[in-house]
Design a protein around this motif. Structure first.
Motif, PDB file in Angstrom:
ATOM      1  N   CYS A 182      -4.779   5.457  -7.515  1.00 46.62           N
ATOM      2  CA  CYS A 182      -5.122   4.359  -6.227  1.00 46.62           C
ATOM      3  C   CYS A 182      -3.930   4.257  -5.463  1.00 46.62           C
ATOM      4  O   CYS A 182      -3.795   4.303  -4.293  1.00 46.62           O
ATOM      5  CB  CYS A 182      -5.941   3.258  -6.809  1.00 46.62           C
ATOM      6  SG  CYS A 182      -7.473   3.647  -7.152  1.00 46.62           S
ATOM      7  N   THR A 239      -1.072   5.953  -5.342  1.00 48.40           N
ATOM      8  CA  THR A 239      -0.651   7.065  -4.678  1.00 48.40           C
ATOM      9  C   THR A 239      -1.314   7.615  -3.680  1.00 48.40           C
ATOM     10  O   THR A 239      -1.029   7.942  -2.457  1.00 48.40           O
ATOM     11  CB  THR A 239      -0.685   8.197  -6.000  1.00 48.40           C
ATOM     12  OG1 THR A 239       0.396   7.811  -6.792  1.00 48.40           O
ATOM     13  CG2 THR A 239       0.025   9.484  -5.216  1.00 48.40           C
ATOM     14  N   ALA A 240      -2.772   7.338  -3.798  1.00 49.84           N
ATOM     15  CA  ALA A 240      -3.766   7.827  -2.602  1.00 49.84           C
ATOM     16  C   ALA A 240      -3.437   6.732  -1.287  1.00 49.84           C
ATOM     17  O   ALA A 240      -3.785   7.327  -0.151  1.00 49.84           O
ATOM     18  CB  ALA A 240      -5.325   7.721  -3.043  1.00 49.84           C
ATOM     19  N   VAL A 241      -3.372   5.378  -1.626  1.00 51.52           N
ATOM     20  CA  VAL A 241      -3.176   4.490  -0.595  1.00 51.52           C
ATOM     21  C   VAL A 241      -1.944   4.851   0.198  1.00 51.52           C
ATOM     22  O   VAL A 241      -2.113   4.918   1.611  1.00 51.52           O
ATOM     23  CB  VAL A 241      -3.049   2.880  -1.063  1.00 51.52           C
ATOM     24  CG1 VAL A 241      -2.426   2.038   0.088  1.00 51.52           C
ATOM     25  CG2 VAL A 241      -4.667   2.724  -1.447  1.00 51.52           C
ATOM     26  N   ARG A 242      -0.939   4.932  -0.575  1.00 53.91           N
ATOM     27  CA  ARG A 242       0.427   5.572   0.064  1.00 53.91           C
ATOM     28  C   ARG A 242       0.292   6.794   0.940  1.00 53.91           C
ATOM     29  O   ARG A 242       0.701   6.858   2.067  1.00 53.91           O
ATOM     30  CB  ARG A 242       1.530   5.793  -0.997  1.00 53.91           C
ATOM     31  CG  ARG A 242       2.924   6.021  -0.285  1.00 53.91           C
ATOM     32  CD  ARG A 242       3.882   5.830  -1.236  1.00 53.91           C
ATOM     33  NE  ARG A 242       5.140   6.259  -0.477  1.00 53.91           N
ATOM     34  CZ  ARG A 242       6.135   6.617  -1.120  1.00 53.91           C
ATOM     35  NH1 ARG A 242       6.193   6.511  -2.549  1.00 53.91           N
ATOM     36  NH2 ARG A 242       7.433   6.807  -0.490  1.00 53.91           N
ATOM     37  N   PHE A 243      -0.473   7.775   0.240  1.00 55.83           N
ATOM     38  CA  PHE A 243      -0.808   8.989   0.881  1.00 55.83           C
ATOM     39  C   PHE A 243      -1.241   9.034   2.376  1.00 55.83           C
ATOM     40  O   PHE A 243      -0.950   9.530   3.306  1.00 55.83           O
ATOM     41  CB  PHE A 243      -1.245  10.051   0.041  1.00 55.83           C
ATOM     42  CG  PHE A 243      -1.708  11.286   0.757  1.00 55.83           C
ATOM     43  CD1 PHE A 243      -0.694  12.246   0.951  1.00 55.83           C
ATOM     44  CD2 PHE A 243      -2.933  11.787   1.016  1.00 55.83           C
ATOM     45  CE1 PHE A 243      -0.826  13.471   1.571  1.00 55.83           C
ATOM     46  CE2 PHE A 243      -3.259  12.978   1.858  1.00 55.83           C
ATOM     47  CZ  PHE A 243      -2.292  13.898   1.866  1.00 55.83           C
ATOM     48  N   VAL A 244      -2.412   7.975   2.220  1.00 56.16           N
ATOM     49  CA  VAL A 244      -3.560   7.748   3.389  1.00 56.16           C
ATOM     50  C   VAL A 244      -2.557   6.988   4.553  1.00 56.16           C
ATOM     51  O   VAL A 244      -2.640   7.510   5.814  1.00 56.16           O
ATOM     52  CB  VAL A 244      -4.814   7.211   3.136  1.00 56.16           C
ATOM     53  CG1 VAL A 244      -5.477   6.632   4.155  1.00 56.16           C
ATOM     54  CG2 VAL A 244      -5.371   8.103   2.038  1.00 56.16           C
ATOM     55  N   LEU A 245      -1.937   6.248   4.184  1.00 56.55           N
ATOM     56  CA  LEU A 245      -0.989   5.368   5.127  1.00 56.55           C
ATOM     57  C   LEU A 245       0.154   6.209   5.818  1.00 56.55           C
ATOM     58  O   LEU A 245       0.192   6.097   6.922  1.00 56.55           O
ATOM     59  CB  LEU A 245      -0.392   4.241   4.477  1.00 56.55           C
ATOM     60  CG  LEU A 245      -1.291   2.928   3.890  1.00 56.55           C
ATOM     61  CD1 LEU A 245      -0.323   1.787   3.065  1.00 56.55           C
ATOM     62  CD2 LEU A 245      -1.820   2.319   5.253  1.00 56.55           C
ATOM     63  N   GLU A 246       0.870   7.191   5.032  1.00 54.59           N
ATOM     64  CA  GLU A 246       1.719   8.157   5.608  1.00 54.59           C
ATOM     65  C   GLU A 246       0.877   8.920   6.489  1.00 54.59           C
ATOM     66  O   GLU A 246       1.468   9.367   7.508  1.00 54.59           O
ATOM     67  CB  GLU A 246       2.474   8.887   4.553  1.00 54.59           C
ATOM     68  CG  GLU A 246       3.234   7.889   3.678  1.00 54.59           C
ATOM     69  CD  GLU A 246       4.588   7.617   4.535  1.00 54.59           C
ATOM     70  OE1 GLU A 246       4.870   8.453   5.393  1.00 54.59           O
ATOM     71  OE2 GLU A 246       5.399   6.459   4.081  1.00 54.59           O
ATOM     72  N   LEU A 247      -0.133   9.431   6.057  1.00 54.38           N
ATOM     73  CA  LEU A 247      -1.115  10.550   6.848  1.00 54.38           C
ATOM     74  C   LEU A 247      -1.412   9.953   8.104  1.00 54.38           C
ATOM     75  O   LEU A 247      -1.282  10.473   9.409  1.00 54.38           O
ATOM     76  CB  LEU A 247      -2.244  10.873   6.156  1.00 54.38           C
ATOM     77  CG  LEU A 247      -2.890  12.027   6.699  1.00 54.38           C
ATOM     78  CD1 LEU A 247      -2.005  13.306   6.559  1.00 54.38           C
ATOM     79  CD2 LEU A 247      -4.267  12.288   5.762  1.00 54.38           C
ATOM     80  N   SER A 248      -1.848   8.716   8.322  1.00 57.70           N
ATOM     81  CA  SER A 248      -2.082   7.790   9.406  1.00 57.70           C
ATOM     82  C   SER A 248      -1.161   7.754  10.410  1.00 57.70           C
ATOM     83  O   SER A 248      -1.238   7.515  11.468  1.00 57.70           O
ATOM     84  CB  SER A 248      -2.943   6.697   9.136  1.00 57.70           C
ATOM     85  OG  SER A 248      -1.928   5.699   8.460  1.00 57.70           O
ATOM     86  N   GLU A 249       0.151   7.438   9.779  1.00 59.12           N
ATOM     87  CA  GLU A 249       1.370   7.119  10.717  1.00 59.12           C
ATOM     88  C   GLU A 249       1.749   8.485  11.333  1.00 59.12           C
ATOM     89  O   GLU A 249       2.284   8.246  12.334  1.00 59.12           O
ATOM     90  CB  GLU A 249       2.458   6.450   9.959  1.00 59.12           C
ATOM     91  CG  GLU A 249       2.068   4.980   9.417  1.00 59.12           C
ATOM     92  CD  GLU A 249       3.256   4.623   8.491  1.00 59.12           C
ATOM     93  OE1 GLU A 249       4.273   5.205   8.109  1.00 59.12           O
ATOM     94  OE2 GLU A 249       2.918   3.333   8.193  1.00 59.12           O
TER      95      GLU A 249
END
Length: 94
Positions: free
Chosen positions: A59, A61-71
């Motif tokens: 979770c 890792t997924a949150v960090r990935f999604v945040l990076e992806l959205s930025e």
């Protein structure tokens, strides 16, 4: 210990995604080997603990990935990257 931490930070910065995949596969295989050595009567608590650790880390890792992806804007501004994928590590100073 600080020298080891500095070395590991430098090493990880030099790694690409393939190197990290190899490291994670190696650690996973080691975990499987350890899991095979657990006695039958202790398998359930070990499974519950490892499942909890997996869910929390997945979770995060997924949150960090999604945040990076959205930025990231995914436009042509990455054309000048000569090195390709670069891993960024954020460390707190002690």
């Amino acid at each position: 210990m600080k020298k080891l931490a500095a070395f590991l930070n430098d090493y990880v910065l030099e790694c690409d995604w393939k190197d990290m995949a190899l490291i994670k596969t190696c650690v996973c295989a080691f975990g499987v080997m350890l899991g095979l050595t657990v006695k039958k009567e202790r398998k359930k608590p070990v499974m519950l603990l490892s499942s909890l650790i997996f869910l929390v880390t997945a979770c995060l890792t997924a949150v960090r990935f999604v945040l990076e992806l959205s930025e990231d804007d995914f436009e042509d501004d990455h054309e000048d990257d000569e090195e390709g994928f670069v891993m960024r590590i954020v460390a707190e100073d002690e």
